[in-house]
Structure formats: C-alpha cells, structure tokens
Scaffold this motif. Sequence first.
Motif, PDB file in Angstrom:
ATOM      1  N   LEU A 128      47.133  54.519  36.399  1.00 49.63           N
ATOM      2  CA  LEU A 128      46.691  53.406  37.241  1.00 49.63           C
ATOM      3  C   LEU A 128      45.729  52.537  36.447  1.00 49.63           C
ATOM      4  CD1 LEU A 128      45.857  54.897  40.763  1.00 49.63           C
ATOM      5  CD2 LEU A 128      47.604  53.223  40.186  1.00 49.63           C
ATOM      6  N   GLY A 129      44.798  53.205  35.787  1.00 47.86           N
ATOM      7  CA  GLY A 129      43.811  52.498  34.980  1.00 47.86           C
ATOM      8  C   GLY A 129      44.462  51.774  33.812  1.00 47.86           C
ATOM      9  N   VAL A 130      45.402  52.462  33.163  1.00 48.55           N
ATOM     10  CA  VAL A 130      46.088  51.866  32.014  1.00 48.55           C
ATOM     11  C   VAL A 130      46.842  50.600  32.442  1.00 48.55           C
ATOM     12  CG1 VAL A 130      47.959  52.226  30.358  1.00 48.55           C
ATOM     13  CG2 VAL A 130      46.287  54.035  30.753  1.00 48.55           C
ATOM     14  N   ILE A 131      47.538  50.700  33.565  1.00 45.41           N
ATOM     15  CA  ILE A 131      48.321  49.549  34.024  1.00 45.41           C
ATOM     16  C   ILE A 131      47.397  48.371  34.340  1.00 45.41           C
ATOM     17  CG2 ILE A 131      49.791  48.685  35.898  1.00 45.41           C
ATOM     18  CD1 ILE A 131      50.946  51.604  36.018  1.00 45.41           C
ATOM     19  N   ALA A 132      46.316  48.676  35.074  1.00 43.35           N
ATOM     20  CA  ALA A 132      45.392  47.603  35.432  1.00 43.35           C
ATOM     21  C   ALA A 132      44.820  46.941  34.181  1.00 43.35           C
ATOM     22  CB  ALA A 132      44.273  48.159  36.308  1.00 43.35           C
ATOM     23  N   LYS A 133      44.530  47.761  33.184  1.00 40.99           N
ATOM     24  CA  LYS A 133      43.923  47.242  31.969  1.00 40.99           C
ATOM     25  C   LYS A 133      44.943  46.435  31.153  1.00 40.99           C
ATOM     26  CE  LYS A 133      40.953  48.799  28.225  1.00 40.99           C
ATOM     27  NZ  LYS A 133      41.566  49.451  27.067  1.00 40.99           N
ATOM     28  N   ALA A 140      46.001  43.369  33.158  1.00 39.32           N
ATOM     29  CA  ALA A 140      44.879  42.573  33.661  1.00 39.32           C
ATOM     30  C   ALA A 140      45.207  41.993  35.028  1.00 39.32           C
ATOM     31  CB  ALA A 140      44.505  41.465  32.667  1.00 39.32           C
ATOM     32  N   LEU A 141      45.886  42.786  35.838  1.00 40.25           N
ATOM     33  CA  LEU A 141      46.238  42.343  37.192  1.00 40.25           C
ATOM     34  C   LEU A 141      45.619  43.292  38.216  1.00 40.25           C
ATOM     35  CD1 LEU A 141      50.083  41.635  36.904  1.00 40.25           C
ATOM     36  CD2 LEU A 141      48.295  39.929  37.304  1.00 40.25           C
ATOM     37  N   PRO A 142      45.282  42.748  39.400  1.00 38.58           N
ATOM     38  CA  PRO A 142      44.897  43.639  40.485  1.00 38.58           C
ATOM     39  C   PRO A 142      46.091  44.530  40.854  1.00 38.58           C
ATOM     40  CG  PRO A 142      44.452  41.333  41.035  1.00 38.58           C
ATOM     41  CD  PRO A 142      45.275  41.344  39.793  1.00 38.58           C
ATOM     42  N   VAL A 143      45.809  45.770  41.226  1.00 36.92           N
ATOM     43  CA  VAL A 143      46.908  46.659  41.570  1.00 36.92           C
ATOM     44  C   VAL A 143      46.985  46.904  43.075  1.00 36.92           C
ATOM     45  CG1 VAL A 143      46.872  47.836  39.341  1.00 36.92           C
ATOM     46  CG2 VAL A 143      45.512  48.736  41.229  1.00 36.92           C
ATOM     47  N   VAL A 144      48.211  47.045  43.562  1.00 36.72           N
ATOM     48  CA  VAL A 144      48.457  47.426  44.948  1.00 36.72           C
ATOM     49  C   VAL A 144      49.128  48.795  44.888  1.00 36.72           C
ATOM     50  CG1 VAL A 144      49.709  46.868  47.055  1.00 36.72           C
ATOM     51  CG2 VAL A 144      48.806  45.028  45.618  1.00 36.72           C
ATOM     52  N   CYS A 145      48.472  49.797  45.476  1.00 32.57           N
ATOM     53  CA  CYS A 145      49.035  51.144  45.400  1.00 32.57           C
ATOM     54  C   CYS A 145      49.799  51.493  46.667  1.00 32.57           C
ATOM     55  CB  CYS A 145      47.920  52.171  45.214  1.00 32.57           C
ATOM     56  SG  CYS A 145      47.151  52.033  43.609  1.00 32.57           S
TER      57      CYS A 145
END
Lengths: 338, 415
Positions: A284-289, A292-297
């Motif tokens: 989750l952290g890797v994807i967000a980083k 550089a997008l807000p994530v919707v889980c």
Amino acid sequence: MATGAERSLLERRLIIVTGKGGTGKTTVAAALGLAAAERGRRVLLVEVGPHEHLARLFAPDAPPVGYGGRELRPGLTAMRIDPFEAMAEYLSLQVGARSLVDLGLRNQAFRQMLQGAPGWRELITLGKIWHLEQMKRPNGSPLYDLIVVDAPATGHGVTFLDVPRVVHSAVHAGPLGRNAGLVEELVRDPDRTLLLPVTLAEELPAQESGELVARVREELEIAVDRIVINAVAKRPFPTELEGLDRRLAALPAELSLQRLPTPAVMAECASYLASRYALNRTYLGVIAKRTALPVVCLPFLAGGLQRPGALRQLSQALFEPPSNRHAAEDVPETERVQ
Amino acid sequence: MNVATEPEVLLHGARIVVCVGTGGVGKTTVAASIALEAARRGARALVLTIDPARRLADALGVAELDDEPRELPEAMKVKAGIAEGGRLFAMMLDMKRTFDGLVTRFADSPETRSRILANPIYQHVSDALAGSAEYAAMEKVFEMMENEHFDLIVLDTPPSQHALDFLDAPQRLLEFLDSRLVKLLVHPAFSAGRFGFRLFQGTTHRVLKLLERISGITFLEDVSEFLLAFEGMSEGFRQRARRVQSMLLGSDARFILVAAPSPEAARDAGDFLEHLERSQVPLAGVVVNRVRLWPNGEPARSGLEQYTRDDAFDADFERLARALERGENAGDGEAAARAAIEVVREYDSLVRLDRQSTTALRKHSRRSGLFFRCIPEFPRDVHDLAGLSQIAVHLFAADEPESNTSDTVNDVERR
C-alpha cells in the motif's frame, strides 16, 4: 451530502477503469456504476472485449446485454462494444447509407483487411464511446451523465488509449483524422475524463501500477487523481496478540483437539494471514509512494462476490475519501461480508 | 503412469512450451519455472517473455533482460541446482527492434528498407499500436527455434482477452497481405501515386472509395506506400509465418493455460479454455497459480464451516486456551484462543473461496484429459530462483490419487 471524493468521480463524464486481469477491475467498474446510479446519475457501463461479465455481477444468470445494451437497474444501463458492429455504425454515419456499408462489410476483401489491420478495433471502440458521450436527450441534456468503461486487460496497459493520438498524428486530413482528433480531445480532457487504475497491494502489481501511472502522466496525459487498491486484507488478529503464530507453534503437538486443526497448522494459518496483511501494508505504501496518488482501499471480501450486498459494500468503500496517509497505521477496516 | 496427462509431457518430446492466459496470473513465473526444471534435468532451456513489465528479470533476480538470450550466471546455476550440461537462458522481447530486424532481413533493397523504416504507418504499426506485439513475438520465437541452440523454449505470451490473437497473428497478417484490397493498394497503378479507382469495378471499387472518403488521401497514400514496400518482402515473411504456425501446432509443441484462483481470473480462464479447445492447439494442461490450500493436506476433517458451539468445540477451546496460557509469551489464553479460531475460520474461507472458483476448471480439465495442477500460494511473492524451483516442485509433482481429490484440490503440501 456528497463528499469531495464522490463529487470528483460523479462530475466526470467518462471514467475508464483500467488494471491487469485478476485485479477485480470489472467488479470495481460495476460497483462504481451502481454507486453513481444510486446517487441519481444516468449511468452507462461499457464492456470491451469478446466476453461479457458485467451483467452477471448484478444477476448470476443474466443474459448477455450485447451491443444494444440493457438497463440492469434503474438508471444503470450496460452494453458491450463489438468493434465490427461499431464499425458498421460508424460507416453508416459517414456514408449515410447503411446498405452501402453492409455491402462493404460483407465484402470479403474488406473483412480480410480488417482482420489483419492493427489498431482499428481500439480506435472504433473509443470512437463509439465518444459518440455515446455526445448523445443527447430531447431536452438537450446528455443521454448518459456518466460512462464507466471496463477497459481491456492487456499487457500493454493503456496503449489502446493512445491509439487516437497515434492515428491523429499519422492521418492529417479527412474524416478519420478529424474523428481521431475528437476522440483524443475527449480522452485527454481532465474535466470530462478520468482514468481509474485498479491494482492489488502485492509486489508485481505495485510495480506495474507505478509504471502505468508514470506512462499515463508523461505520455498519455489523461487525468488520474486516485488509485484503487482492491482486496485489501484486514488485520488477522488484534495488535496486543502479536506473535500469536509463534505462540501457537510453540504448543505441544500432542494437544488433542477434536474439531480444530493441529496447533502447527493453526500456527501456519496465523503466520500466512499475518504476513499477507504485512505485505499488503507494505505495498500500500509502495503504491502510494510510486504513483504519488491518494489511495482508495477496497476490502477483501471473504465471502466472494456472489453474496448479496457485496457489490454495494464495495461501492460504499469506493466513495470513502481517498487516503493520503498511506503510512498511517490502518486504512478504515470495513467489516467483511458475513 | 500416462505421461500424456501428466506435466511431464512438457519436458518429454517437447521443443516449445507456450504459456497462455490472461494478465496478472503469473504466466511469466510459471514459464520461468518450467525452463528452470528443464535446465535442472540437463537441457539448454530458454524462457522468452513478451511482457513489457520486466517481470522475468525480477523473478530471476537479475538486473536487466533484453532481446538477446542472457544466461544465468554460473554462481546462480549452482544455487538453482542446475545439472551438468543444463543451461538456462532468458530474454525479453523488444517489439520495435524485432520488427525492424524483420524489415532489414526481408527488404529486397536498401531503398525499400529505408522507405519502410521511414514510413509513418510503419512507425506506428511497429511501435505504438496494440496488437503488433503478437506479430513481433512470432518472429522472435521462430528466430530462436531456427537457432537450434535450445532444447526447449518456454514462451510467455502477451496477456490477451482475445484468446488466440497470438496464434492467429501470422495467419491474420498473411490474410491481410493476401487480401484483394491490399493487392489493389499495391497494384502498379498505385505505385505512381495515382489512385486510378476507375480501373476497378464493382463492390471493391466502392469499398475503396469509401475508404478514401473516410481516411483522407494522405493516409491512403501512406498505407499504399507501406504495403508496396512491404510486398517486396512479403514472400519471405509469408513463408516464415507459415512455418511459425506449423511449428506451434506441431507434435513437439505444448500449450498450457495458466490461471489464478480469484473468481474473476478463474472465470476468464474458463472462457479461455473453451476457446483453446475449439482451436487446433496442442493443449496439455491447466495450471492454477497461488491457490490457498490447507497445510499438509489438513482436511476440513470435521467440517470447519460447522464450528458451532457444541461440546467437542467447547472442549477444544478450553484445551487451547489453557495451553496458550502456559506457552511462551503467555498471556490471556482465552483471548488468544478466540483469535486463533478466528484465524482458522478466515483461512478456511480463503481455501473455500479458491476451491469454489477453481472447481469448474478442474472438472473441465479432467473431462478433457488435460493435466491439472494447483500451485500453492507461498507466504512471500516469488521473486527469486528458490521461489521458482518451489513452483517447479509443485508443478511436476505426481497428482494425488483420485480418492483424495474428490472434494479438495490436489493437496500438495505447502511449505
């Protein structure tokens, strides 16, 4: 009242849901369509590709919706774009005489050429989507407020979205070039179009979603404002019980249990769930980083998608405000479907 | 043992194994593990991936792969248990370079070559348009086959919703090149750049007019020039495409369908399987990747779904709670026991979900005389040689006897 997250999704005209096969992109498209329809939008769900799956998410035995489309719920219509049918329709509009088009499409030489020619399927499919976006009701308002496209799951990611630009730059004159230009304009208009990538919090999907978003930003220039991470595992046991797997593994093997598996097996289950959860948090952290997008889980649904309410549960989670605090300890944990 | 319905068929009498399936199911990983197994048994094996995501490099733990076969370094070979004489190569397809190579090979003159390479249609066809990956892939496979250096080539195909795009690619290209319309476009009458439509009567004439009206004349001229230039080399390409196709349908080719157990992926795999069976491809088996199974074949012996409060269950709970109180890091035994039971339930629901979504595939495979294997999910993502060999172990393991598989997936042991 609509939250900001909702508004930005619902104010678009076209949302292209994209992702690798197996990420649950079709499900996300369906959940988004359902949510928008329940908020009073007239929604069209578009499936692309040789098979139909969307309608069956709403009713397991639903017959195919086909090119003509069908209303699945009030305000929610679904259709599948077949490139040959779209081509026939396009040619009729261009020529104004369907009979000539039918003649042309029956022409063996023309069909053979179409079978082999690359690119036209993508272009005609997007062209049809453009046409649907343009359609009006008698009072002048759009026929569909929102079009949700379940994009094809190809290894080339979003290449198909680039076809109008390629054609537009290769063909300078004539209706084909002009039409490709119009499609390109729609796809790249951030007020109308949004790309919604769907991924999983695992190593390879995380890496690929990073590459995909970079490409969308740098080459395709299509708006993307959040990334959906599907099937996020919930914490398997409370933090104060951390090390439960080791405690179970340390139990004597001869502990005679009648209904439960052996302590070793329980330990292995606990260890699997714990590491699955930890991996999920990491990626989750890797994807967000990387994006550089807000994530919707979206929560993992242990009961599968066929349970009543599963789609609605996902559609609610989809409208939670996207989180920028990816490093934070926890995403909201939605209760799993029981 | 009938080898024809066992995974061994991939290594006996096979020169090419083609892994097909939708995206995101771990085709590349399965392809690499088959090549690894072949190398461990002493073969020179090549795994060829089309995936632009560089997954194979990840799986093999090497920094970079390109369009030349790269051999696994000596040190890693030992670690991977590759036998004397066995060699493992990997390469990744570079579409653009493969296409350019094709043009260079078959162009009848340097002028033709530069005309094609500079043609805007060619540039877009080879570089940007979706669907050309398949054409390029076929070309590379053939080059590697002709090369004779490999005992086995394992091919990871582009993820595709059109199940056999990949296999149909040479045929479609041939049909395209052979089509009358293309012939007309490259007819000498056009070579002067004049569109003498009047020369052609009937439907095709009208179709050409239609094309002209829609596409704009420059586009048609570009197309015409591209095809004209291509015609000089099309005979070479034609022969090659035909040989590629017979190679893929030949007796030393094997296709396997790789699938994932999520409901959506399993459903796509079912569609794919039906499509494959209607075609002529030599389909050998189905591999479902990353399936959650019970460790050690631990069965749902008393029906885990029936964890209702009865005496036996209460006795279990008591015993577990008391044991957990005594154990290492002892704490509240009852809370830990409750959590442990919740864990078992959760894991059971995952096993059930995977079993439910793979049932149709398993039955279908058995009915069609195909081998069917489930690769268990490993606690970590597979990204190194150790992970690949683990997959190979499960893939090539003997199937469980029918009696044990009536209700469960073939319960290969989890690590």
